[in-house]
Enzyme design. Structure first.
Site, short mmCIF file in Angstrom:
data_model
loop_
_atom_site.label_atom_id
_atom_site.label_comp_id
_atom_site.label_asym_id
_atom_site.label_seq_id
_atom_site.Cartn_x
_atom_site.Cartn_y
_atom_site.Cartn_z
N GLU A 60 -17.53 48.37 16.10
CA GLU A 60 -17.45 47.55 17.32
C GLU A 60 -18.36 46.32 17.27
OE1 GLU A 60 -18.84 50.52 17.04
OE2 GLU A 60 -20.47 50.87 18.47
N CYS A 105 -19.58 57.07 14.84
CA CYS A 105 -20.95 57.56 14.65
C CYS A 105 -21.08 59.00 15.16
CB CYS A 105 -21.96 56.62 15.28
SG CYS A 105 -23.56 56.74 14.46
N HIS A 109 -20.65 51.51 12.90
CA HIS A 109 -20.27 50.96 14.21
C HIS A 109 -19.38 49.72 14.04
CE1 HIS A 109 -22.82 53.43 16.83
NE2 HIS A 109 -23.62 53.49 15.78
N1 GLN Z 1 -27.36 60.91 16.94
C1 GLN Z 1 -26.63 60.68 15.73
C2 GLN Z 1 -27.53 60.33 14.58
O1 GLN Z 1 -28.66 59.94 14.77
C3 GLN Z 1 -25.58 59.60 15.92
C4 GLN Z 1 -26.15 58.24 16.19
C5 GLN Z 1 -25.15 57.28 16.79
O2 GLN Z 1 -24.09 57.69 17.25
N2 GLN Z 1 -25.47 56.00 16.80
O3 GLN Z 1 -27.12 60.41 13.46
#
Ligand code: GLN
Length: 542
Positions: free
Chosen positions: A509, A381, A507
């Site tokens: 995970e 992410c 994600h």
């Molecule tokens: N802050 C980034 C976004 O909003 C990444 C979000 C995250 O890592 N969950 O896109």
């Protein structure tokens, strides 16, 4: 007929109620029963999505996009219970729903009160999980008995037995039996007080699970039983497990908890089947390899902020018979001390998700270090977004490249807001959330790992890779190995001329299990094992 188990906690918080509830669910499943897991959290936030990791640890995202308590991660890792937005409710959600009903005029002129309106709402969210195919619903009540916020929940679960019959409900209370060094004794009084509080509300626990750092002798269990009005066989010891959380279910089995629940709820259950679980623990105990991974994040010091990531690394270790030692590195420390000193000993570097600018440059430096030295790198992410920024600045030559999350007027916005996000002002539940499909390209680590072309993974972000830069990146060796089915959103990037450099916008995970490691974590750990072997020197976490 669906039966109910209610799990409450007393004496102190952080006793591992979530793990214990998940373990109970797992044991019942492994006796052939169909289980549903649910958590009721007494805090006022509508969900944990708006809370800082310092307050709440990780926000666990489900397929349907709900942002939930991290205990639901334990539920998914230990059981097969399908989880949806109905699996986690907070006081905020309960009140929101009652207040909306009031505004719609559904209470027909009545005064709206905690009892019965709030308690009815709580009972209805428990009841809605009942189904012919479900044998047992396990509802964990967050917080500690005696908290002001948890009172309506306690009252509701007390009433629940009146509605469905006491014989269909089981109350399990988790407490702490501390060892006092000075006295050289285990102390049962806090447990007595905690059960006293429960009984004041009208709940007589059927089973007590007592967390303790030492074995609780029979006479202490007898004393607890006597004072708490619980049969001695129903006073169960749950000793601290230093080695692995995956030991918890086995220790509960040793104390015959599964037998007790089956008997008390008159369930017809099969023999317990735990062979694969025992095998998993055996692998953890007797690894063939040992590697070290640096997790470089803003909240690295907080043990729960990247919980599912740490767990997924363990799962991949179990898969490859490797002990994975994790070094938690604050990204700001890299800004101060440079990557060489903090990262040189590691066999792999992982940059997790996150929000906010603090520590960003440290993450970018860590990624550069991994890329230039051929150290396996896994970005998740925000970790992928940082990898794109690093590549833009240091490989493509786009000076000042950044994400518009951190620099509104960067000359090269390689990461920018998703189109759907441009007009959103409300913070709660408004990101790109939950399960989304992604198509994988041939000849990529991603495709090799997953073994198929189409995958589904969970998301939680507002920003994305800016497609204006795709061609330029590709010309410099960046591979876009995973795209949304319409081709518009970049979901996975990889580097071809690197042993293992892969980053994902989603994600992974949240979909790894101890008995089924996630393919990308497995690929990353495998690459780290190879790097470790080729270096031929012991890994020294810094
Ligand atoms: N802050 C980034 C976004 O909003 C990444 C979000 C995250 O890592 N969950 O896109």
């Amino acid at each position: 007929m669906t039966k109910h188990i209610f799990v409450t906690g007393g004496v102190v918080s952080s006793l591992g109620k979530g793990l214990t509830s998940a373990s109970i669910g797992m044991l019942l499943e492994r006796r052939g029963l169909s289980v549903r897991m649910q958590k009721l959290d007494p805090y006022i936030n509508v969900d944990p999505g708006t809370m800082s990791p310092y307050q709440h640890g990780e926000v666990y995202v489900l397929d349907d996009g709900s942002e939930t308590d991290l205990d639901l991660g334990h539920y998914e890792r230990f059981t097969h219970s399908p989880l949806t937005r109905h699996s986690n409710y907070t006081t905020g959600q309960i009140y929101l729903s009652v207040i909306e009903k009031e505004r719609r005029g559904e209470f027909l002129g009545k005064t709206v009160q905690v009892i019965p309106h709030i308690t009815n709402e709580i009972k209805s969210v428990i009841r809605q999980l009942r189904d012919e195919s479900v044998d047992v619903i396990i509802t964990e009540i967050g917080g500690t008995v005696g908290d002001i916020e948890s009172q309506p929940f306690m009252e509701a679960i007390r009433q629940f037995a009146l509605d469905v019959g006491k014989e269909n409900c089981l109350y399990i209370h988790l407490t702490l039996v501390p060892y006092l060094k000075a006295a050289g004794e285990l102390k049962t009084k806090p447990t007595q007080h905690s059960v006293g509080l429960l009984r004041q509300i009208g709940i007589q626990p059927d089973i007590l699970i007592c967390r303790s750092e030492r074995a609780i002798p029979r006479e202490d269990r007898e004393k607890i039983g006597l004072f708490c009005n619980v049969e001695i066989d129903s006073v169960i010891e749950e000793r601290d497990k230093d080695f692995s959380i995956y030991e918890v279910p086995l220790s509960l089995v040793e104390n015959r908890l599964d037998e007790l629940i089956v008997r008390k709820l008159r369930l017809s259950a099969d023999e317990l089947q735990l062979d694969d679980w025992r095998e998993l623990l055996h692998r953890l105990r007797y690894p063939d390899h040992e590697i070290s991974i640096a997790v470089v994040g803003k909240y690295a010091q907080h043990k729960d902020a990247y919980k599912s990531i740490y767990e997924s690394l363990d799962h991949a270790g179990i898969h490859h018979r490797a002990q994975v030692r994790v070094g938690r590195i604050q990204s700001e420390d890299i800004e101060r001390e440079g990557p060489q000193r903090l990262l040189a000993g590691y066999d792999g570097i992982l940059v997790p998700g996150g929000f906010g600018e603090r520590g960003i440059e440290g993450k970018i430096e860590a990624i550069r270090f991994a890329r230039e030295r051929g150290i396996p790198f896994f970005g998740i992410c925000l970790g992928m977004q940082c990898a794109a920024i690093e590549f833009a600045r240091n490989v493509v030559g786009l000076e000042g490249a950044h994400s518009t999350e951190f620099s509104k007027d960067t000359p090269h916005p390689v990461i920018c807001l998703l189109d759907d996000q441009r007009n959103i002002t409300h913070k709660g539940g408004t990101m790109r959330l939950g399960k989304q499909a992604c198509l994988l390209e041939d000849n990529s680590h991603a495709r090799a790992g997953y073994g198929g072309e189409r995958i589904e993974e969970r998301h939680r972000h507002r920003y994305e890779f800016n497609n204006v830069y795709r061609q330029q990146f590709a010309a410099h060796g960046m591979k876009f190995s995973g795209l949304s089915p319409d081709g518009k959103l970049v979901e996975i990037i990889e580097l071809a001329d690197h042993p293992w450099f892969l980053a994902v916008q989603f994600h992974p995970e949240f979909k790894s299990k101890p008995t089924a490691a996630h393919p990308l974590f497995a690929g990353f750990v495998e690459a780290a094992i190879e790097r470790h072997a080729s270096r031929g020197q012991p890994a020294e976490p810094v």
